[in-house]
Motif scaffolding. Structure first.
Motif, PDB file in Angstrom:
ATOM      1  N   SER A   2       0.715  -1.165   0.136  1.00 25.00           N
ATOM      2  CA  SER A   2      -0.124  -0.006  -0.115  1.00 25.00           C
ATOM      3  C   SER A   2       0.876   1.278   0.025  1.00 25.00           C
ATOM      4  N   ALA A   3       0.113   2.413  -0.223  1.00 25.95           N
ATOM      5  CA  ALA A   3       0.860   3.533  -0.365  1.00 25.95           C
ATOM      6  C   ALA A   3       1.300   3.846   1.153  1.00 25.95           C
ATOM      7  N   LEU A   4       0.665   3.619   2.117  1.00 30.41           N
ATOM      8  CA  LEU A   4       0.756   3.952   3.335  1.00 30.41           C
ATOM      9  C   LEU A   4       2.376   3.143   3.915  1.00 30.41           C
ATOM     10  N   ALA A   5       2.354   1.884   3.249  1.00 30.87           N
ATOM     11  CA  ALA A   5       3.688   1.098   3.525  1.00 30.87           C
ATOM     12  C   ALA A   5       4.689   1.615   3.113  1.00 30.87           C
ATOM     13  N   ASP A   6       4.371   2.055   1.646  1.00 30.03           N
ATOM     14  CA  ASP A   6       5.597   2.510   0.994  1.00 30.03           C
ATOM     15  C   ASP A   6       6.066   3.775   1.559  1.00 30.03           C
ATOM     16  N   ARG A   7       5.418   4.579   2.374  1.00 34.57           N
ATOM     17  CA  ARG A   7       5.995   5.756   2.809  1.00 34.57           C
ATOM     18  C   ARG A   7       6.723   5.333   4.084  1.00 34.57           C
ATOM     19  N   ASP A  38      -1.727  -0.391   9.245  1.00 35.49           N
ATOM     20  CA  ASP A  38      -2.583  -1.544   8.860  1.00 35.49           C
ATOM     21  C   ASP A  38      -3.962  -1.034   9.599  1.00 35.49           C
ATOM     22  N   TRP A  39      -3.595  -0.369  10.872  1.00 36.70           N
ATOM     23  CA  TRP A  39      -4.982  -0.018  11.704  1.00 36.70           C
ATOM     24  C   TRP A  39      -5.486   1.210  10.415  1.00 36.70           C
ATOM     25  N   LEU A  40      -4.915   2.002  10.245  1.00 34.21           N
ATOM     26  CA  LEU A  40      -5.631   2.842   9.305  1.00 34.21           C
ATOM     27  C   LEU A  40      -6.192   2.675   7.868  1.00 34.21           C
ATOM     28  N   GLU A  41      -5.527   1.539   7.169  1.00 30.93           N
ATOM     29  CA  GLU A  41      -6.117   0.934   6.169  1.00 30.93           C
ATOM     30  C   GLU A  41      -7.612   0.121   6.483  1.00 30.93           C
ATOM     31  N   GLU A  42      -7.620  -0.332   7.436  1.00 31.00           N
ATOM     32  CA  GLU A  42      -8.891  -0.866   8.116  1.00 31.00           C
ATOM     33  C   GLU A  42      -9.961  -0.072   8.150  1.00 31.00           C
ATOM     34  N   ARG A  43      -9.617   1.260   8.574  1.00 28.14           N
ATOM     35  CA  ARG A  43     -10.684   2.252   8.484  1.00 28.14           C
ATOM     36  C   ARG A  43     -10.678   3.254   7.281  1.00 28.14           C
ATOM     37  N   GLY A  44     -10.180   2.640   6.359  1.00 25.59           N
ATOM     38  CA  GLY A  44     -10.326   3.343   5.135  1.00 25.59           C
ATOM     39  C   GLY A  44      -9.513   4.629   4.871  1.00 25.59           C
ATOM     40  N   ILE A  45      -8.423   4.601   5.830  1.00 20.65           N
ATOM     41  CA  ILE A  45      -7.547   5.989   5.328  1.00 20.65           C
ATOM     42  C   ILE A  45      -6.517   5.552   4.635  1.00 20.65           C
ATOM     43  N   ALA A  46      -6.348   6.015   3.365  1.00 21.30           N
ATOM     44  CA  ALA A  46      -5.049   5.395   2.599  1.00 21.30           C
ATOM     45  C   ALA A  46      -3.799   6.666   2.441  1.00 21.30           C
ATOM     46  N   VAL A  51      -4.546  12.046   7.853  1.00 18.87           N
ATOM     47  CA  VAL A  51      -4.651  11.187   9.321  1.00 18.87           C
ATOM     48  C   VAL A  51      -4.679  12.617  10.074  1.00 18.87           C
ATOM     49  N   THR A  52      -5.667  12.587  11.179  1.00 21.51           N
ATOM     50  CA  THR A  52      -5.708  13.424  12.028  1.00 21.51           C
ATOM     51  C   THR A  52      -5.352  13.222  13.356  1.00 21.51           C
ATOM     52  N   THR A  53      -5.185  14.315  14.425  1.00 17.69           N
ATOM     53  CA  THR A  53      -4.713  13.961  15.719  1.00 17.69           C
ATOM     54  C   THR A  53      -5.738  12.914  16.335  1.00 17.69           C
ATOM     55  N   ALA A  54      -7.096  13.073  16.162  1.00 17.37           N
ATOM     56  CA  ALA A  54      -8.209  12.162  16.653  1.00 17.37           C
ATOM     57  C   ALA A  54      -7.710  10.722  16.182  1.00 17.37           C
ATOM     58  N   ASP A  55      -7.488  10.542  15.171  1.00 18.42           N
ATOM     59  CA  ASP A  55      -7.155   9.267  14.635  1.00 18.42           C
ATOM     60  C   ASP A  55      -5.964   8.563  15.261  1.00 18.42           C
ATOM     61  N   LEU A  56      -4.999   9.292  15.432  1.00 19.96           N
ATOM     62  CA  LEU A  56      -3.668   8.883  16.097  1.00 19.96           C
ATOM     63  C   LEU A  56      -3.930   8.534  17.560  1.00 19.96           C
ATOM     64  N   ARG A  57      -4.629   9.329  18.201  1.00 22.36           N
ATOM     65  CA  ARG A  57      -5.035   9.358  19.699  1.00 22.36           C
ATOM     66  C   ARG A  57      -5.857   7.941  19.683  1.00 22.36           C
ATOM     67  N   GLU A  58      -6.847   7.588  18.981  1.00 22.48           N
ATOM     68  CA  GLU A  58      -7.635   6.562  18.911  1.00 22.48           C
ATOM     69  C   GLU A  58      -6.681   5.342  18.773  1.00 22.48           C
ATOM     70  N   PHE A  59      -5.773   5.379  17.689  1.00 15.73           N
ATOM     71  CA  PHE A  59      -4.877   4.046  17.530  1.00 15.73           C
ATOM     72  C   PHE A  59      -3.937   3.887  18.610  1.00 15.73           C
ATOM     73  N   VAL A  60      -3.478   4.846  19.315  1.00 10.52           N
ATOM     74  CA  VAL A  60      -2.655   4.749  20.724  1.00 10.52           C
ATOM     75  C   VAL A  60      -3.416   4.231  21.759  1.00 10.52           C
ATOM     76  N   ALA A  61      -4.812   4.791  21.794  1.00 11.29           N
ATOM     77  CA  ALA A  61      -5.526   4.033  22.982  1.00 11.29           C
ATOM     78  C   ALA A  61      -6.061   2.547  22.477  1.00 11.29           C
TER      79      ALA A  61
END
Length: 304
Positions: A2-7, A38-46, A51-61
């Motif tokens: 994926s583009a996420l993994a490439d980065r 992987d977590w972002l891809e599962e939520r449709g964020i490519a 990615v927002t601060t709220a996304d990352l806070r949710e991931f860390v939680a």
């Protein structure tokens, strides 16, 4: 891929070839960022830029709920921040959503100490040979002055003033400070200085030397200290830092002067010294529970 993994792969290559981070750090960052992708891809964020601060806070939680320890969560947040700093530098992102993400605080570990009476019995033991005379002087110095292991082995003869009852030690950040030496430690150091010439090599400046005549190593100090503790029946494991902790704790129990203890320990920040106030309270609470006639109800009734 994926583009996420490439980065992420491009960032890891940067860590290897430009920043030259350790293999351990790179492996940790690789695991953390791969899980984030992987977590972002599962939520449709490519796209990392979306990615927002709220996304990352949710991931860390989510990682926290999965059982990741505070130290690992702190590394995860660090990885995300560094990743976005690199992306912004490369023109791949315009903001760093990880800046305002916080990992749960690590639980403060209270330092281990040795009971006053146990220490007194240990230090009152009579050394039987030259090596034990040296070891006894070291033990007395650790407890009397609260010095670090590196500070003690780094002392030269010219750094101590037994007549004035003080020593000049070189602490962290190359900060030099003077520390007082108590009468028991002065007496033990005088005994050591009488026999030191029989062990020290010519022109050796170190205060504490090994049987080879050169400056005593840190590992030798730790091993000899534990040997002394076992030999004289101390019921707990003994190491130099435990004596430093005992020095600070026993001082605070008697004086409650946090600033003075900070200065004696050579802490740049008083926040570092404040851990001993928590230990002191734990001690006081234990005494209270054992001695107060109504202490048994303390945990059974609400606070008022």
């Amino acid at each position: 891929m994926s583009a996420l993994a490439d980065r992420v792969d491009a960032f890891l290559a940067h860590l290897t070839h430009e920043r030259r981070v350790s293999a351990h750090t790179q492996a940790g960052y690789a695991r953390d960022l791969a899980r984030a992708a992987d977590w972002l891809e599962e939520r449709g964020i490519a796209d990392w830029a979306r990615v927002t601060t709220a996304d990352l806070r949710e991931f860390v939680a989510a990682r926290h709920r999965a059982g990741l320890k505070p130290a690992s969560l702190a590394r995860l947040v660090s990885a995300l921040r560094s990743f976005y700093v690199w992306q912004m530098r490369e023109g791949l992102a315009t903001r760093n959503p990880a800046v305002d993400v916080r990992a749960p605080k690590r639980a403060a570990r209270l330092p281990e100490t040795v009971d006053v009476d146990d220490l007194a019995a240990l230090l009152d033991a009579t050394p039987q040979d030259d090596l034990e005379i040296r070891d006894h002087a070291l033990l007395e110095l650790f407890y009397s002055a609260g010095v670090r292991l590196a500070e003690a082995v780094g002392l030269d003869i010219n750094d101590i003033d037994l007549a004035g009852g003080e020593a000049r030690v070189l602490g962290k950040g190359s900060r030099q400070r003077s520390v007082p030496i108590g009468s028991r430690a002065i007496a033990a150091l005088r005994n050591w200085l009488k026999v030191r010439p029989q062990m020290a090599s010519a022109n050796e400046a170190a205060l504490f030397v090994s049987q080879r005549g050169t400056r005593l190593s840190r590992s030798s100090v730790a091993a000899r200290m534990q040997r002394w503790a076992v030999q004289h029946g101390l019921p707990v494991h003994l190491h130099p830092h435990k004596l430093r902790h005992s020095f600070a704790t026993h001082l605070l129990e008697s004086s409650a002067d946090l600033r003075a203890v900070q200065e004696l320990l050579g802490h740049a920040n008083i926040g570092t010294t404040q851990i001993y106030t928590h230990l002191d309270f734990a001690h006081l609470a234990k005494v209270y529970d054992a001695a107060h006639p109504r202490a048994g109800q303390r945990s059974e009734t609400g606070e008022s």
